[in-house]
Write an enzyme that holds these catalytic residues in place. Structure first.
Site, PDB file in Angstrom:
ATOM      1  CD  GLU A 277     -76.742  22.914  -7.687  1.00 15.54           C
ATOM      2  OE1 GLU A 277     -77.298  21.850  -8.045  1.00 15.54           O
ATOM      3  OE2 GLU A 277     -76.227  23.060  -6.563  1.00 15.54           O
ATOM      4  CD1 TRP A 280     -73.307  19.960  -7.122  1.00 18.34           C
ATOM      5  CD2 TRP A 280     -72.976  17.764  -6.920  1.00 18.34           C
ATOM      6  NE1 TRP A 280     -72.860  19.716  -5.844  1.00 18.34           N
ATOM      7  CE2 TRP A 280     -72.662  18.388  -5.692  1.00 18.34           C
ATOM      8  CE3 TRP A 280     -72.858  16.376  -7.032  1.00 18.34           C
ATOM      9  CZ2 TRP A 280     -72.225  17.661  -4.580  1.00 18.34           C
ATOM     10  CZ3 TRP A 280     -72.421  15.646  -5.930  1.00 18.34           C
ATOM     11  CH2 TRP A 280     -72.117  16.279  -4.731  1.00 18.34           C
ATOM     12  CD1 TRP A 308     -81.915  -3.553  -0.348  1.00 20.71           C
ATOM     13  CD2 TRP A 308     -82.668  -1.632   0.498  1.00 20.71           C
ATOM     14  NE1 TRP A 308     -81.033  -2.567  -0.713  1.00 20.71           N
ATOM     15  CE2 TRP A 308     -81.461  -1.370  -0.208  1.00 20.71           C
ATOM     16  CE3 TRP A 308     -83.306  -0.558   1.122  1.00 20.71           C
ATOM     17  CZ2 TRP A 308     -80.910  -0.103  -0.308  1.00 20.71           C
ATOM     18  CZ3 TRP A 308     -82.753   0.714   1.016  1.00 20.71           C
ATOM     19  CH2 TRP A 308     -81.578   0.924   0.311  1.00 20.71           C
ATOM     20  CG  ASN A 344     -81.917  19.064  -6.042  1.00 20.00           C
ATOM     21  OD1 ASN A 344     -81.889  17.957  -6.573  1.00 20.00           O
ATOM     22  ND2 ASN A 344     -80.970  19.480  -5.201  1.00 20.00           N
ATOM     23  CD1 TRP A 362     -79.762   1.953  -3.516  1.00 21.41           C
ATOM     24  CD2 TRP A 362     -79.964   2.759  -5.577  1.00 21.41           C
ATOM     25  NE1 TRP A 362     -78.762   1.398  -4.272  1.00 21.41           N
ATOM     26  CE2 TRP A 362     -78.855   1.879  -5.552  1.00 21.41           C
ATOM     27  CE3 TRP A 362     -80.283   3.386  -6.771  1.00 21.41           C
ATOM     28  CZ2 TRP A 362     -78.076   1.606  -6.669  1.00 21.41           C
ATOM     29  CZ3 TRP A 362     -79.507   3.124  -7.907  1.00 21.41           C
ATOM     30  CH2 TRP A 362     -78.419   2.245  -7.841  1.00 21.41           C
ATOM     31  CD1 TRP A 385     -83.012   8.529  -8.034  1.00 21.88           C
ATOM     32  CD2 TRP A 385     -83.705   7.645  -6.087  1.00 21.88           C
ATOM     33  NE1 TRP A 385     -84.347   8.838  -7.891  1.00 21.88           N
ATOM     34  CE2 TRP A 385     -84.801   8.299  -6.711  1.00 21.88           C
ATOM     35  CE3 TRP A 385     -83.906   7.012  -4.868  1.00 21.88           C
ATOM     36  CZ2 TRP A 385     -86.072   8.340  -6.127  1.00 21.88           C
ATOM     37  CZ3 TRP A 385     -85.175   7.051  -4.283  1.00 21.88           C
ATOM     38  CH2 TRP A 385     -86.239   7.715  -4.913  1.00 21.88           C
TER      39      TRP A 385
END
Length: 466
Positions: A277, A280, A308, A344, A362, A385
């Site tokens: 983690e 990331w 969209w 998360n 997004w 995102w």
């Protein structure tokens, strides 16, 4: 005596702070400062929740520096101009800081370093807030990695993260009257009318001491079984260190080594997953370093052609307020409102719902989270995102659409998390699918899951065929 100016930024701590240690080791008198920069072009202003956190973090840092013998000088304005004035006011011959990695930030830092050097002032920066510099770990072709797993494997092969640095025992402050400093409350970082921060106050202790307490509690508790419990939003299964790391109240080196020291035969796999983690976070910062517009521009340019839908303002507000009619989505969004943070697993579900079930860009969600999260991080927020949208690096494919009902049944089977943040579901006949029974006071779904899923997949097919 000579003076060194220490410029604090996203490193609001005294332990494992290379710039502060360098100033202490120089033997100079030390001036410590923080600049609230809302004027330099390209530097993104903090959102409301982050401003709340910053106020309390600066208060804690100021108290720690007072104990070391120096005050924290607060100034507001374009950082380049402010630092030059502080050099003049203090007579500093050297300025030290820890590096930042956004394009606007590093451009401003490079310009300042050059101008200080031209004036005969030594300016030195240090690595403090990432385990690996973004340019250090690259692929065999010398390019930035686009996939997490080989990136993180390369990091761990490249170098073991260095040991944390001890905090200075004391610092000396220049003689004479102190430098002019703003009063922290005058910056207006805290909400007043209305004061929406009670849940934040009840949940968080910003500052270095709070960060280490949070780490210790995690290692003594949730680290055991982290690999599985991190997916369960109803339990305290994660470290919740993200805002402390965001503001640099604790360094990734401290977190990494504390976790490794805690590892034994029963926790080895949990600590490995926890370490990934941190990986990331590193990966996200490498992405932002090489793609400075990550918060506004699709990493994968083919998504520029994505169409969209024009969802209604009412649907967007239902998502924002936690009134979509889908319990997991609403619980997550209400958790965000209450404590400025979201689990998360639920972040992924709420993002997927906005992007794929409501078909809203997004970037709308990224901006909303930026304002509401206490851990709003320029790299992780944008990269995450884009990951959910399918437009990012190593992304979840667009056709992976989180089903909020299946997600809550799997990861919150008893509905404890749902009821905690959506209390009107306490008497629902079916907490996961309240529309199938009585659920007084709870709204009907804003969209049909099956129909909205098919709409999203159809749009993705059109994109892939174009």
């Amino acid at each position: 005596m000579a003076v060194t100016l220490v410029w604090f930024r996203d490193d609001l701590r005294i332990s494992d702070n290379p710039a502060l240690v360098a100033a202490a080791d120089s033997g100079d008198d030390v001036v410590a400062c923080y600049v609230l920069d809302e004027e330099t072009e390209g530097i993104r202003p903090l959102g409301g929740a982050s401003r709340w956190w910053l106020h309390h973090s600066l208060s804690a840092l100021g108290a720690s520096l007072d104990q070391l013998g120096v005050p924290l000088v607060l100034r507001r304005g374009a950082a380049g101009d402010v630092i030059h004035r502080l050099v003049e006011d203090s007579g500093a011959h050297a300025v030290v800081w820890n590096r930042r990695y956004g394009l606007a930030e590093r451009t401003a830092d490079s310009s300042l370093k050059s101008s200080l050097t031209n004036r005969g002032v030594d300016a030195t920066s240090y690595q403090a807030n990432l385990l690996y510099e973004p340019w250090e770990v690259t692929s065999g072709s010398g390019q930035a990695y686009k996939v997490f797993t080989p990136f993180w494997r390369a990091c761990l092969t490249f170098r073991t993260p260095r040991a944390p640095l001890a905090a200075p025992d004391s610092l000396s402050s220049p003689d004479g009257p102190g430098l002019d400093s703003d009063e922290l409350p005058a910056w207006g970082l805290l909400p007043t009318e209305p004061d929406w921060a009670q849940g934040l106050r009840d949940t968080w202790t910003p500052g270095e001491a709070g960060a280490h307490e949070r780490l210790d509690d995690f290692l003594d508790g949730a680290a055991q079984g982290y690999k599985n419990s991190r997916n369960l939003p109803a339990v305290h299964g994660t470290s919740m260190l993200s805002p402390h790391l965001r503001f640099g109240e604790i360094s990734p080196f401290e977190v990494w080594h504390a976790a490794q020291d805690h590892k034994d035969s029963s926790t080895a796999e949990d600590i490995r997953v926890f370490g990934s983690e941190l990986g990331w976070r590193e990966f996200s910062w490498q992405l932002l370093y090489f793609n400075p517009e990550l918060a506004t521009v699709n990493y994968r340019p083919e998504f520029d052609a994505f169409t969209w839908e024009s969802s209604t303002q009412a649907e967007l507000e239902a998502w924002q307020r936690g009134r979509t009619g889908y319990p997991l989505i609403d619980a997550g969004m209400r958790q965000l409102w209450e404590i400025g943070w979201m689990h998360n697993r639920v972040r992924m579900a709420t993002a997927s719902f906005l992007i794929k079930n409501l078909m809203i860009d997004w970037r709308v969600g990224e901006k909303f989270f930026w304002d509401c999260l206490v851990d709003a991080d320029a790299a992780s927020n944008a990269a995450s995102w884009q990951w959910v949208a399918g437009s990012g690096a190593d992304a979840s494919p667009y056709f992976r659409i989180f089903n909020p009902v299946l997600q809550s049944k799997k990861f919150d089977p008893k509905g404890d998390y749902l009821v905690r943040f959506v209390p009107e579901l306490a008497d629902a006949e079916n907490v996961h699918e309240p529309w199938k029974g009585s659920a007084p006071g709870y709204p009907a779904p804003v969209v049909d899951l099956k129909e909205s899923r098919e709409r999203a997949l159809s749009a993705y097919k059109a994109l892939s065929e174009s």
